[in-house]
Write a protein that holds these residues in place. Structure first.
Motif, PDB file in Angstrom:
ATOM      1  N   ALA A 257     -83.020 -30.349  17.447  1.00 51.77           N
ATOM      2  CA  ALA A 257     -84.089 -29.977  18.381  1.00 51.77           C
ATOM      3  C   ALA A 257     -84.885 -28.766  17.903  1.00 51.77           C
ATOM      4  O   ALA A 257     -86.075 -28.634  18.207  1.00 51.77           O
ATOM      5  CB  ALA A 257     -83.514 -29.709  19.772  1.00 51.77           C
ATOM      6  N   GLN A 258     -84.231 -27.867  17.142  1.00 49.16           N
ATOM      7  CA  GLN A 258     -84.898 -26.648  16.719  1.00 49.16           C
ATOM      8  C   GLN A 258     -85.763 -26.844  15.482  1.00 49.16           C
ATOM      9  O   GLN A 258     -86.488 -25.931  15.077  1.00 49.16           O
ATOM     10  CB  GLN A 258     -83.854 -25.562  16.432  1.00 49.16           C
ATOM     11  CG  GLN A 258     -83.204 -25.620  15.052  1.00 49.16           C
ATOM     12  CD  GLN A 258     -82.240 -26.792  14.870  1.00 49.16           C
ATOM     13  OE1 GLN A 258     -81.893 -27.451  15.832  1.00 49.16           O
ATOM     14  NE2 GLN A 258     -81.807 -27.035  13.644  1.00 49.16           N
ATOM     15  N   SER A 259     -85.723 -28.016  14.865  1.00 46.04           N
ATOM     16  CA  SER A 259     -86.421 -28.236  13.596  1.00 46.04           C
ATOM     17  C   SER A 259     -87.935 -28.075  13.742  1.00 46.04           C
ATOM     18  O   SER A 259     -88.551 -28.606  14.674  1.00 46.04           O
ATOM     19  CB  SER A 259     -86.117 -29.633  13.054  1.00 46.04           C
ATOM     20  OG  SER A 259     -86.868 -29.874  11.878  1.00 46.04           O
ATOM     21  N   LYS A 260     -88.524 -27.365  12.796  1.00 45.22           N
ATOM     22  CA  LYS A 260     -89.973 -27.187  12.760  1.00 45.22           C
ATOM     23  C   LYS A 260     -90.654 -28.220  11.858  1.00 45.22           C
ATOM     24  O   LYS A 260     -91.890 -28.246  11.747  1.00 45.22           O
ATOM     25  CB  LYS A 260     -90.308 -25.782  12.261  1.00 45.22           C
ATOM     26  CG  LYS A 260     -89.792 -24.657  13.155  1.00 45.22           C
ATOM     27  CD  LYS A 260     -90.137 -23.287  12.595  1.00 45.22           C
ATOM     28  CE  LYS A 260     -89.530 -22.153  13.416  1.00 45.22           C
ATOM     29  NZ  LYS A 260     -90.067 -22.085  14.790  1.00 45.22           N
ATOM     30  N   SER A 261     -89.874 -29.076  11.215  1.00 45.86           N
ATOM     31  CA  SER A 261     -90.443 -30.044  10.284  1.00 45.86           C
ATOM     32  C   SER A 261     -91.447 -30.999  10.935  1.00 45.86           C
ATOM     33  O   SER A 261     -92.489 -31.295  10.344  1.00 45.86           O
ATOM     34  CB  SER A 261     -89.320 -30.839   9.604  1.00 45.86           C
ATOM     35  OG  SER A 261     -88.577 -30.011   8.738  1.00 45.86           O
ATOM     36  N   PRO A 262     -91.184 -31.520  12.158  1.00 45.39           N
ATOM     37  CA  PRO A 262     -92.193 -32.393  12.767  1.00 45.39           C
ATOM     38  C   PRO A 262     -93.539 -31.699  12.977  1.00 45.39           C
ATOM     39  O   PRO A 262     -94.600 -32.312  12.801  1.00 45.39           O
ATOM     40  CB  PRO A 262     -91.546 -32.786  14.103  1.00 45.39           C
ATOM     41  CG  PRO A 262     -90.082 -32.704  13.835  1.00 45.39           C
ATOM     42  CD  PRO A 262     -89.925 -31.513  12.939  1.00 45.39           C
ATOM     43  N   ALA A 263     -93.509 -30.406  13.345  1.00 39.71           N
ATOM     44  CA  ALA A 263     -94.766 -29.673  13.525  1.00 39.71           C
ATOM     45  C   ALA A 263     -95.493 -29.499  12.196  1.00 39.71           C
ATOM     46  O   ALA A 263     -96.724 -29.618  12.124  1.00 39.71           O
ATOM     47  CB  ALA A 263     -94.484 -28.308  14.158  1.00 39.71           C
ATOM     48  N   ILE A 264     -94.754 -29.240  11.136  1.00 42.84           N
ATOM     49  CA  ILE A 264     -95.365 -29.045   9.817  1.00 42.84           C
ATOM     50  C   ILE A 264     -96.000 -30.334   9.324  1.00 42.84           C
ATOM     51  O   ILE A 264     -97.191 -30.381   8.994  1.00 42.84           O
ATOM     52  CB  ILE A 264     -94.308 -28.556   8.809  1.00 42.84           C
ATOM     53  CG1 ILE A 264     -93.792 -27.176   9.194  1.00 42.84           C
ATOM     54  CG2 ILE A 264     -94.889 -28.527   7.390  1.00 42.84           C
ATOM     55  CD1 ILE A 264     -92.595 -26.722   8.378  1.00 42.84           C
TER      56      ILE A 264
ATOM     57  N   GLY B  44     -96.583 -33.084  10.990  1.00 42.52           N
ATOM     58  CA  GLY B  44     -97.583 -33.580  11.933  1.00 42.52           C
ATOM     59  C   GLY B  44     -98.920 -32.892  11.765  1.00 42.52           C
ATOM     60  O   GLY B  44     -99.982 -33.529  11.865  1.00 42.52           O
ATOM     61  N   TYR B  45     -98.904 -31.605  11.511  1.00 40.41           N
ATOM     62  CA  TYR B  45    -100.141 -30.849  11.265  1.00 40.41           C
ATOM     63  C   TYR B  45    -100.869 -31.398  10.044  1.00 40.41           C
ATOM     64  O   TYR B  45    -102.091 -31.631  10.079  1.00 40.41           O
ATOM     65  CB  TYR B  45     -99.800 -29.376  11.076  1.00 40.41           C
ATOM     66  CG  TYR B  45    -100.964 -28.512  10.627  1.00 40.41           C
ATOM     67  CD1 TYR B  45    -101.945 -28.104  11.535  1.00 40.41           C
ATOM     68  CD2 TYR B  45    -101.081 -28.110   9.299  1.00 40.41           C
ATOM     69  CE1 TYR B  45    -103.005 -27.319  11.120  1.00 40.41           C
ATOM     70  CE2 TYR B  45    -102.132 -27.327   8.881  1.00 40.41           C
ATOM     71  CZ  TYR B  45    -103.103 -26.931   9.792  1.00 40.41           C
ATOM     72  OH  TYR B  45    -104.158 -26.152   9.372  1.00 40.41           O
ATOM     73  N   TRP B  46    -100.133 -31.615   8.972  1.00 39.02           N
ATOM     74  CA  TRP B  46    -100.767 -32.137   7.747  1.00 39.02           C
ATOM     75  C   TRP B  46    -101.270 -33.566   7.943  1.00 39.02           C
ATOM     76  O   TRP B  46    -102.352 -33.924   7.452  1.00 39.02           O
ATOM     77  CB  TRP B  46     -99.762 -32.079   6.601  1.00 39.02           C
ATOM     78  CG  TRP B  46     -99.471 -30.685   6.119  1.00 39.02           C
ATOM     79  CD1 TRP B  46    -100.275 -29.589   6.205  1.00 39.02           C
ATOM     80  CD2 TRP B  46     -98.263 -30.229   5.483  1.00 39.02           C
ATOM     81  NE1 TRP B  46     -99.666 -28.482   5.656  1.00 39.02           N
ATOM     82  CE2 TRP B  46     -98.438 -28.835   5.201  1.00 39.02           C
ATOM     83  CE3 TRP B  46     -97.069 -30.849   5.111  1.00 39.02           C
ATOM     84  CZ2 TRP B  46     -97.452 -28.082   4.563  1.00 39.02           C
ATOM     85  CZ3 TRP B  46     -96.082 -30.092   4.491  1.00 39.02           C
ATOM     86  CH2 TRP B  46     -96.279 -28.730   4.213  1.00 39.02           C
TER      87      TRP B  46
ATOM     88  N   LYS C 181     -99.427 -19.976  12.285  1.00 40.80           N
ATOM     89  CA  LYS C 181     -99.747 -19.610  13.665  1.00 40.80           C
ATOM     90  C   LYS C 181     -99.166 -20.629  14.632  1.00 40.80           C
ATOM     91  O   LYS C 181     -98.635 -20.270  15.686  1.00 40.80           O
ATOM     92  CB  LYS C 181    -101.259 -19.490  13.848  1.00 40.80           C
ATOM     93  CG  LYS C 181    -101.868 -18.256  13.193  1.00 40.80           C
ATOM     94  CD  LYS C 181    -103.349 -18.171  13.486  1.00 40.80           C
ATOM     95  CE  LYS C 181    -103.966 -16.927  12.860  1.00 40.80           C
ATOM     96  NZ  LYS C 181    -105.429 -16.829  13.101  1.00 40.80           N
ATOM     97  N   ILE C 182     -99.276 -21.892  14.283  1.00 38.40           N
ATOM     98  CA  ILE C 182     -98.733 -22.957  15.133  1.00 38.40           C
ATOM     99  C   ILE C 182     -97.214 -22.839  15.223  1.00 38.40           C
ATOM    100  O   ILE C 182     -96.621 -22.937  16.306  1.00 38.40           O
ATOM    101  CB  ILE C 182     -99.130 -24.328  14.575  1.00 38.40           C
ATOM    102  CG1 ILE C 182    -100.640 -24.532  14.686  1.00 38.40           C
ATOM    103  CG2 ILE C 182     -98.374 -25.450  15.301  1.00 38.40           C
ATOM    104  CD1 ILE C 182    -101.144 -25.785  13.992  1.00 38.40           C
TER     105      ILE C 182
END
Length: 286
Positions: free
Chosen positions: A14-21, A23-25, A282-283
């Motif tokens: 749940a804490q993973s930031k990989s989807p945000a990274i 997904g942004y790209w 920032k995100i």
């Protein structure tokens, strides 16, 4: 309609930031693709790999704790770097259906150190805390860059085994991580022309994990302090190092760097990073 996708697996996830990274790209490039997180336990790892192997839309996965070594028996082969390290953080599928394990951790870890490594040094020493999959990749990357490594873990024998496997000719040292928990009055020698690095490559200090017991008296003058933990991003170790005047690097450096290499493997195109990842940071900081 089907859509290409990749994902990150781990336990917890749940804490993973990989989807945000990713997904942004994906959004920046306008790709018809998805990247998501999938909670996979140790007991469910083999079944997960089997289920994805035959999914034509699956482009692969990133792997986080605790599966970086456990996944290896379920793959068809490892790329040379991952074979040396003995740990995998990225799995992709070839056109013939073969599942290939690789590690982008080492390259991602070294990325923010390029300016330092471009300089010539009389001596390079790294104190690395941790003996997991990420630590193995970091040890391999640092050994390749000519560092003498002090690898610290709760089990010094395991740390020594890692050093022997990855760089048996190196003049490295294994110690108990508790060695760094208490004050030392060791008088560091003249560090002129030397490059010192302290790396927390363990989960200690991560939210939900035990604190990292580390006394700053063990950090030599001019040392760069690098913590690969990303939750929280500004760890107690980094706060203490910054307060003591040391240069610091947070875990987003390695996370974004390794993700960029994986993204290209998954989707066949390099991610947009022309702003030096400022907008993405920032995100992720929100």
């Amino acid at each position: 309609m089907s859509m290409a996708y990749a994902e990150v697996i781990g336990d917890p996830i749940a804490q993973s930031k990989s989807p945000a990274i990713h997904g942004y790209w994906i959004d920046r490039l306008g790709l018809d693709a998805q990247y998501r997180a999938c909670h996979v336990t140790a007991a469910g790892l083999e079944a997960y790999i089997a289920s994805r192997r035959d999914d034509p839309d699956w482009r692969g996965c990133n792997i986080t704790m605790p599966h970086k070594q456990a996944v290896i028996p379920f793959l068809d082969r490892l790329e040379i770097g991952a074979e040396l390290i003995g740990a995998v953080n990225t799995v992709t599928r070839r056109h013939n259906g073969a599942l290939i394990g690789t590690s982008t951790d080492g390259a991602g870890f070294l990325e923010p150190l390029k300016a330092h490594l471009a300089q010539k040094h009389l001596f390079r020493m790294a104190r690395v805390l941790g003996t997991g999959g990420a630590a193995r990749a970091i040890v391999a990357a640092l050994a390749e860059q000519g560092f003498t490594i002090v690898l610290a873990g709760r089990n010094p024998a395991k740390a020594q085994a890692i050093l022997d496997e990855i760089d048996p000719e190196g003049q490295h040292h294994a110690v108990d991580i508790a060695h760094f928990a208490t004050f030392t009055d060791f008088a560091f020698d003249d560090r002129q022309g030397c490059f010192d690095l302290l790396v927390n490559a363990s989960p200690l200090g991560m939210a939900g994990q035990a604190e990292l017991a580390f006394d700053m008296s063990h950090v030599p003058p001019g040392c760069v302090v690098y913590d690969i933990v990303t939750h929280p991003l500004d760890t107690p170790l980094l706060k203490s190092a910054r307060a003591a005047g040391f240069e610091t690097l947070d875990g987003l450096n390695m996370l974004i760097g390794q993700a960029a290499a994986a993204f290209k493997k998954f989707f066949g195109v390099a991610p947009p990073r022309e702003d030096g990842d400022a907008a993405l940071r920032k995100i992720l900081a929100q």
